[in-house]
Design a protein around this motif. Structure first.
Motif, PDB file in Angstrom:
ATOM      1  N   ASN A 127       0.800  -1.222   0.000  1.00  0.00           N
ATOM      2  CA  ASN A 127       0.000   0.000   0.000  1.00  0.00           C
ATOM      3  C   ASN A 127       0.834   1.274   0.000  1.00  0.00           C
ATOM      4  O   ASN A 127       0.284   2.372  -0.020  1.00  0.00           O
ATOM      5  CB  ASN A 127      -0.939   0.017   1.216  1.00  0.00           C
ATOM      6  CG  ASN A 127      -2.014  -1.046   1.131  1.00  0.00           C
ATOM      7  OD1 ASN A 127      -2.484  -1.370   0.044  1.00  0.00           O
ATOM      8  ND2 ASN A 127      -2.398  -1.603   2.261  1.00  0.00           N
ATOM      9  N   SER A 128       2.139   1.128   0.046  1.00  0.00           N
ATOM     10  CA  SER A 128       3.006   2.305   0.043  1.00  0.00           C
ATOM     11  C   SER A 128       3.589   2.525  -1.345  1.00  0.00           C
ATOM     12  O   SER A 128       4.109   1.593  -1.960  1.00  0.00           O
ATOM     13  CB  SER A 128       4.158   2.125   1.039  1.00  0.00           C
ATOM     14  OG  SER A 128       5.107   3.175   0.891  1.00  0.00           O
ATOM     15  N   PRO A 129       3.548   3.772  -1.862  1.00  0.00           N
ATOM     16  CA  PRO A 129       4.181   4.043  -3.154  1.00  0.00           C
ATOM     17  C   PRO A 129       5.692   3.996  -3.095  1.00  0.00           C
ATOM     18  O   PRO A 129       6.363   3.927  -4.128  1.00  0.00           O
ATOM     19  CB  PRO A 129       3.685   5.449  -3.507  1.00  0.00           C
ATOM     20  CG  PRO A 129       3.337   6.067  -2.201  1.00  0.00           C
ATOM     21  CD  PRO A 129       2.840   4.950  -1.328  1.00  0.00           C
ATOM     22  N   ALA A 130       6.243   4.069  -1.890  1.00  0.00           N
ATOM     23  CA  ALA A 130       7.677   3.888  -1.661  1.00  0.00           C
ATOM     24  C   ALA A 130       8.534   4.741  -2.599  1.00  0.00           C
ATOM     25  O   ALA A 130       8.308   5.935  -2.752  1.00  0.00           O
ATOM     26  CB  ALA A 130       8.018   2.395  -1.758  1.00  0.00           C
ATOM     27  N   GLY A 131       9.504   4.094  -3.265  1.00  0.00           N
ATOM     28  CA  GLY A 131      10.464   4.844  -4.069  1.00  0.00           C
ATOM     29  C   GLY A 131       9.857   5.566  -5.250  1.00  0.00           C
ATOM     30  O   GLY A 131      10.237   6.706  -5.569  1.00  0.00           O
ATOM     31  N   ILE A 132       8.895   4.945  -5.927  1.00  0.00           N
ATOM     32  CA  ILE A 132       8.303   5.579  -7.107  1.00  0.00           C
ATOM     33  C   ILE A 132       7.482   6.801  -6.695  1.00  0.00           C
ATOM     34  O   ILE A 132       7.391   7.790  -7.433  1.00  0.00           O
ATOM     35  CB  ILE A 132       7.447   4.574  -7.913  1.00  0.00           C
ATOM     36  CG1 ILE A 132       6.945   5.213  -9.202  1.00  0.00           C
ATOM     37  CG2 ILE A 132       6.295   4.043  -7.084  1.00  0.00           C
ATOM     38  CD1 ILE A 132       8.030   5.682 -10.130  1.00  0.00           C
ATOM     39  N   GLY A 133       6.904   6.769  -5.499  1.00  0.00           N
ATOM     40  CA  GLY A 133       6.178   7.932  -5.011  1.00  0.00           C
ATOM     41  C   GLY A 133       7.098   9.118  -4.809  1.00  0.00           C
ATOM     42  O   GLY A 133       6.755  10.264  -5.156  1.00  0.00           O
ATOM     43  N   LEU A 134       8.275   8.873  -4.250  1.00  0.00           N
ATOM     44  CA  LEU A 134       9.251   9.942  -4.066  1.00  0.00           C
ATOM     45  C   LEU A 134       9.765  10.438  -5.410  1.00  0.00           C
ATOM     46  O   LEU A 134       9.931  11.656  -5.618  1.00  0.00           O
ATOM     47  CB  LEU A 134      10.405   9.454  -3.184  1.00  0.00           C
ATOM     48  CG  LEU A 134      11.543  10.457  -2.944  1.00  0.00           C
ATOM     49  CD1 LEU A 134      11.019  11.780  -2.392  1.00  0.00           C
ATOM     50  CD2 LEU A 134      12.585   9.856  -2.004  1.00  0.00           C
ATOM     51  N   LEU A 135      10.020   9.528  -6.336  1.00  0.00           N
ATOM     52  CA  LEU A 135      10.479   9.953  -7.673  1.00  0.00           C
ATOM     53  C   LEU A 135       9.448  10.852  -8.348  1.00  0.00           C
ATOM     54  O   LEU A 135       9.813  11.825  -9.028  1.00  0.00           O
ATOM     55  CB  LEU A 135      10.740   8.722  -8.542  1.00  0.00           C
ATOM     56  CG  LEU A 135      12.121   8.082  -8.424  1.00  0.00           C
ATOM     57  CD1 LEU A 135      12.163   6.778  -9.195  1.00  0.00           C
ATOM     58  CD2 LEU A 135      13.205   9.028  -8.924  1.00  0.00           C
ATOM     59  N   ARG A 136       8.191  10.538  -8.172  1.00  0.00           N
ATOM     60  CA  ARG A 136       7.146  11.371  -8.777  1.00  0.00           C
ATOM     61  C   ARG A 136       7.179  12.787  -8.200  1.00  0.00           C
ATOM     62  O   ARG A 136       7.034  13.770  -8.933  1.00  0.00           O
ATOM     63  CB  ARG A 136       5.777  10.732  -8.548  1.00  0.00           C
ATOM     64  CG  ARG A 136       4.614  11.456  -9.225  1.00  0.00           C
ATOM     65  CD  ARG A 136       3.343  10.633  -9.060  1.00  0.00           C
ATOM     66  NE  ARG A 136       2.218  11.244  -9.755  1.00  0.00           N
ATOM     67  CZ  ARG A 136       1.364  12.106  -9.186  1.00  0.00           C
ATOM     68  NH1 ARG A 136       1.535  12.437  -7.905  1.00  0.00           N
ATOM     69  NH2 ARG A 136       0.362  12.613  -9.875  1.00  0.00           N
ATOM     70  N   THR A 137       7.351  12.895  -6.893  1.00  0.00           N
ATOM     71  CA  THR A 137       7.455  14.217  -6.272  1.00  0.00           C
ATOM     72  C   THR A 137       8.683  14.959  -6.787  1.00  0.00           C
ATOM     73  O   THR A 137       8.625  16.161  -7.087  1.00  0.00           O
ATOM     74  CB  THR A 137       7.524  14.080  -4.744  1.00  0.00           C
ATOM     75  OG1 THR A 137       6.352  13.409  -4.270  1.00  0.00           O
ATOM     76  CG2 THR A 137       7.611  15.447  -4.080  1.00  0.00           C
ATOM     77  N   ILE A 138       9.797  14.254  -6.904  1.00  0.00           N
ATOM     78  CA  ILE A 138      11.026  14.870  -7.412  1.00  0.00           C
ATOM     79  C   ILE A 138      10.821  15.396  -8.819  1.00  0.00           C
ATOM     80  O   ILE A 138      11.284  16.493  -9.176  1.00  0.00           O
ATOM     81  CB  ILE A 138      12.180  13.844  -7.354  1.00  0.00           C
ATOM     82  CG1 ILE A 138      12.576  13.564  -5.900  1.00  0.00           C
ATOM     83  CG2 ILE A 138      13.385  14.325  -8.149  1.00  0.00           C
ATOM     84  CD1 ILE A 138      13.541  12.406  -5.735  1.00  0.00           C
ATOM     85  N   CYS A 139      10.112  14.632  -9.637  1.00  0.00           N
ATOM     86  CA  CYS A 139       9.902  15.029 -11.032  1.00  0.00           C
ATOM     87  C   CYS A 139       8.917  16.184 -11.194  1.00  0.00           C
ATOM     88  O   CYS A 139       8.765  16.699 -12.295  1.00  0.00           O
ATOM     89  CB  CYS A 139       9.447  13.824 -11.859  1.00  0.00           C
ATOM     90  SG  CYS A 139      10.758  12.635 -12.216  1.00  0.00           S
ATOM     91  N   HIS A 140       8.272  16.590 -10.116  1.00  0.00           N
ATOM     92  CA  HIS A 140       7.433  17.785 -10.166  1.00  0.00           C
ATOM     93  C   HIS A 140       8.273  19.037 -10.415  1.00  0.00           C
ATOM     94  O   HIS A 140       7.783  20.027 -10.955  1.00  0.00           O
ATOM     95  CB  HIS A 140       6.684  17.960  -8.840  1.00  0.00           C
ATOM     96  CG  HIS A 140       5.314  17.365  -8.830  1.00  0.00           C
ATOM     97  ND1 HIS A 140       4.291  17.823  -9.629  1.00  0.00           N
ATOM     98  CD2 HIS A 140       4.785  16.342  -8.109  1.00  0.00           C
ATOM     99  CE1 HIS A 140       3.197  17.125  -9.389  1.00  0.00           C
ATOM    100  NE2 HIS A 140       3.469  16.208  -8.482  1.00  0.00           N
ATOM    101  N   HIS A 141       9.526  18.999  -9.994  1.00  0.00           N
ATOM    102  CA  HIS A 141      10.369  20.193 -10.022  1.00  0.00           C
ATOM    103  C   HIS A 141      11.411  20.097 -11.130  1.00  0.00           C
ATOM    104  O   HIS A 141      11.930  19.014 -11.419  1.00  0.00           O
ATOM    105  CB  HIS A 141      11.087  20.365  -8.678  1.00  0.00           C
ATOM    106  CG  HIS A 141      10.156  20.436  -7.501  1.00  0.00           C
ATOM    107  ND1 HIS A 141       9.487  21.581  -7.146  1.00  0.00           N
ATOM    108  CD2 HIS A 141       9.770  19.491  -6.597  1.00  0.00           C
ATOM    109  CE1 HIS A 141       8.742  21.347  -6.078  1.00  0.00           C
ATOM    110  NE2 HIS A 141       8.898  20.078  -5.734  1.00  0.00           N
TER     111      HIS A 141
END
Length: 630
Positions: A262-276
C-alpha cells in the motif's frame, strides 16, 4: 496521586483513574499522572504506557489526552530512556521509548492541531535521537513514522526541517534499513533481543512469525523514511540534498515488497522529485533510472501511473526531453490505449498529446528525434486518425474488415500449430492492420497471440510490448490473464523479478475468477508451472536478498546457514518459460483460438516436450486460447 479505589494495591493506578466517574476528578487525576510519571521509578510503568498505546491506536483523533499533557509525558519518557540506561534496563522499561514514540506518531497521524501541540511539547529532539539510532532499529521505525507525520503539515514542517540532520539521516536510513534489520535481527536467530521479538509478535508466534514480521517492519522502516523524505522533496531547496545519483538510482528498487504493497515507496518519491525542474534534471541524468521507470510503467504495479507521470513530465520539459525521449517513447506508445488508470482520466489521450508535442517541437536548432522514435510517434498518430476515420465508414465495411482480419488470424493459427512461429507472427501483424481499431477484444487477442510468438522466438522485449498493448486494450485494464502470463515470462527472461512476480500473481488471481475452462483453477490448485515461477521470483525479489548476498545466510545455533542469499540450483526454480519451450523454441502454450494444438509428429513432440511440468500445462491451464477469447 491518590488511590482511587480500595481494591487496587497500586496508589495512583492509571487504570483505576480511568474508571473515575467524576469527569472533573478524572481529568485532574490524568493530568497529574502524565506530569508525575516521568519522574517515577516504580515497577510496572510499561502497563499504563501500553494501555495508552492501545488507546492512541484506537482513537487517534480524541483530544482528551492531548489537552492533559500526553506529548510532554511521552517526550520526557523518551529522554529518560536515552539518558538513564540503568532505568531503561530495569523491569520492562526497555519497551517504553518504543511505545512513547508510537503514541506520538498515532496522535499526530490525522490532526494538524495535535501535531502543533506535539511540536510545542518538544517531541522533535528526542525523536531525532531515536532516528539517529541511539537505541535500536525498532525505535528508529516508530521515530521516523512520527516525524513523517509531523513533517506532513504546513505549520509543523518548518520545525522538523530546522533540524538539519533529519533529512540526511532519513536518506541514509532509506538506503540501509533493510541491511540494518537483516544484520541486527533477521540473520542471527539466537541473538534476537527478546523485547524485539515480543513487540513483533505480541508473544503470539515463534521464529517464523518473528521473521515474517521483521520483513514487514523493515519494509515499513524504509517506506516511512521515504515518506519523510517526500515531505522535504516538495520544497525545491532540499532537492540538491535528495537528488544525489547514489540515492536516486536506488529509488525504483525500493518498492515495499508484497508485505507493504500500500506504500508508493520509491516511485512515489520519484514522482514528487519530477514535479520540479531541478528534480527532473537530476533524474534524466541518472544512468539506469529511465529504464527502471519504464519497467514500472509497463507493469501491473499499483503505482504504474506514477511512473507514467514521471516519463510524461520529463518529456514535457525541454531541458530533459532530449535525454529521455528515445527510451521513453516505445513504452509510452504501448501504453497509449489506456483510458482510465486510477484518478487519471483519458490517460491515453494525454500520452498521445505529449508525444505529438514532442514531434512538433522538433525543428532547426533543436535536437532531432531518432528516425525510429519519429516513426513510432507517427504510427501512433496515424492509428488515432484511423480510429476517427473508421467512425465515419459504414458498419458493413467494418464487418468486412473484421472478417478479413479473422481469416488472416486463422492462417496465423495454422502456421503456429505447424511450428512456423515467425510466419504466425507475420500473419498476426497483418491481421492487426486489417482489424478495426474499435474491435478491441479482437485486437487484444491478436496482440497477445503475437506476444506468444515473440516469446518462442526469444524476443522478450517485443513480447513485453505486445502483451502490454493487449493489457491496455483489455477491459478491465491489466486483467487479461494470458497476456499477464506471457509478460511475466518475458520479464523473467530479462531477469526482472519484481515485474515478473507481480504479473504472475495477478495472472493466478485472474484465473481463480475466470469462467474460461482453459484458465480456471482446477480444484483451486495453482498449477505447478505458475507456482514455480512465483517461488523463483519471490526469492529473487526478496527484500533481504541483497543484504543476505552481502552478509551471508541466516544462522541459528547448531545449524548451518540456510540458503537465503546463496546461489541455488536454477533447475530447482525452473520456470514455465524454460520448461515449456523445447529445443526448437516451440511450446504448448498455444494460440488464442481453438484448434488442434498437437504437433504433427506426435512421437517427436513427446520426445522433446514430455516433462513432469508439461503434464499439468498441456491439460488446459497452458493459455490455450479459445475462439471466444478474451
Amino acid at each position: 496521586m491518590d488511590k482511587v479505589t480500595q481494591d487496587c494495591p497500586y496508589p495512583g493506578c492509571f487504570f483505576c483513574v480511568m474508571k473515575e466517574g467524576n469527569p472533573s476528578k478524572r481529568r485532574a487525576s490524568i493530568l497529574k499522572f502524565f506530569r508525575d510519571l516521568p519522574s517515577q521509578d516504580d515497577d510496572g510503568q510499561v502497563l499504563p504506557i501500553s494501555g495508552l498505546w492501545n488507546t492512541a491506536m484506537a482513537h487517534p483523533n480524541d483530544s482528551e489526552f492531548i489537552e492533559l499533557g500526553i506529548f510532554e509525558c511521552m517526550s520526557a519518557l523518551i529522554w529518560k530512556g536515552l539518558k538513564n540506561r540503568r532505568w531503561l534496563s530495569h523491569d520492562q522499561n526497555i519497551y517504553i521509548p518504543y511505545y512513547a514514540a508510537h503514541i506520538i506518531g498515532s496522535y499526530t497521524m490525522n490532526m494538524e492541531e495535535f501535531a502543533e501541540s506535539a511540536v510545542h511539547a518538544g517531541v522533535i529532539p528526542p525523536l531525532v535521537e531515536l532516528l539517529r539510532g541511539r537505541l535500536t532499529w525498532v525505535e528508529q521505525r516508530v521515530a521516523v513514522r512520527a516525524l513523517g507525520h509531523l513533517a506532513t503539515y504546513t505549520n509543523t514542517f518548518p520545525v522538523v526541517a530546522s533540524h538539519g540532520e533529519i533529512l540526511e539521516v532519513a536518506i541514509q536510513l532509506a538506503m540501509s534499513s533493510l541491511e540494518i534489520v537483516y544484520s541486527h535481527f533477521y540473520q542471527y536467530v539466537d541473538r534476537r533481543l527478546s523485547y524485539h521479538c515480543d513487540l513483533l509478535t505480541r508473544g503470539m508466534g515463534g521464529v517464523e512469525m518473528e521473521s515474517r514480521k521483521a520483513e514487514e517492519w523493515a519494509s515499513q522502516l524504509q517506506c516511512w523514511s521515504l515518506q519523510l523524505i517526500n515531505c522535504f522533496a516538495f520544497k525545491p531547496e532540499f532537492l540538491p540534498t535528495i537528488c544525489k545519483p547514489e540515492f536516486l538510482i536506488k529509488l525504483p528498487g525500493m518498492w515495499g515488497g508484497l508485505v507493504n504493497e500500500n506504500s508508493p515507496a520509491g516511485i512515489g518519491l520519484l514522482r514528487t522529485i519530477c514535479h520540479h525542474k531541478i528534480g527532473r534534471g537530476s533524474v534524466a541524468s541518472c544512468p539506469g533510472i529511465i529504464e527502471a521507470l519504464i519497467n514500472i510503467a509497463c507493469s501491473s504495479d499499483d503505482w504504474q501511473y506514477m511512473a507514467i507521470d514521471c516519463l510524461l513530465w520529463l518529456l514535457q520539459d525541454p531541458s530533459t526531453c532530449h535525454k529521455v525521449i528515445d527510451k521513453a517513447v516505445p513504452a509510452l506508445v504501448d501504453l497509449a490505449e489506456i483510458t482510465t488508470l486510477g484518478d487519471h482520466k483519458k490517460l491515453g489521450d494525454t500520452i498521445i498529446n505529449v508525444l505529438q508535442e514532442c514531434l512538433q517541437s522538433q525543428g532547426p536548432g533543436r535536437s532531432s528525434l531518432s528516425s525510429r522514435t519519429k516513426e513510432l510517434i507517427e504510427d501512433l498518430l496515424s492509428s488515432r486518425q484511423r480510429f476517427k476515420w473508421e467512425k465515419n465508414i459504414p458498419k458493413e465495411d467494418l464487418h468486412i474488415k473484421q472478417a478479413a482480419a479473422l481469416v488472416v488470424k486463422l492462417e496465423g493459427n495454422s502456421l503456429f500449430s505447424s511450428g512456423n512461429i515467425s510466419g504466425a507472427a507475420s500473419k498476426y501483424s497483418e491481421a492487426l492492420s486489417l482489424c478495426p481499431m474499435r474491435s478491441k477484444k479482437e485486437r487484444v487477442v491478436l496482440y497477445s497471440n503475437r506476444a506468444q510468438c515473440y516469446l518462442l522466438l526469444q524476443q522478450p522485449l517485443a513480447a513485453i510490448s505486445d502483451a502490454t498493448r493487449a493489457l491496455c486494450l483489455h477491459n478491465p485494464l491489466n486483467r487479461h490473464a494470458k497476456s499477464l502470463w506471457r509478460r511475466a515470462q518475458a520479464y523473467d527472461m530479462l531477469g526482472l523479478a519484481k515485474e515478473s512476480l507481480l504479473d504472475a500473481i495477478l495472472f493466478i488471481n485472474e484465473c481463480s475468477q475466470s469462467n474460461d475452462p482453459d484458465l480456471s483453477l482446477r480444484q483451486n490448485k495453482v498449477p505447478d508451472y505458475a507456482e514455480r515461477l512465483v517461488k523463483k521470483q519471490m526469492r529473487a525479489a526478496w527484500l533481504f536478498r541483497e543484504a543476505a548476498t552481502k552478509l551471508g545466510g541466516v544462522h541459528r545455533e547448531g545449524e548451518a546457514g540456510d540458503m537465503y542469499g546463496q546461489d541455488t540450483d536454477d533447475s530447482e526454480w525452473e520456470t514455465a518459460s524454460e520448461s515449456d519451450i523445447g529445443n526448437d523454441g516451440r511450446d504448448e502454450m498455444g494460440d488464442d483460438d481453438d484448434y488442434d494444438s498437437e504437433w504433427k509428429n506426435e512421437g517427436e513432440r513427446k520426445a522433446k516436450y514430455e516433462k513432469p511440468l508439461m503434464k499439468d500445462i498441456k491439460h488446459g491451464f497452458n493459455v490455450q486460447l479459445t475462439e471466444d477469447e478474451p
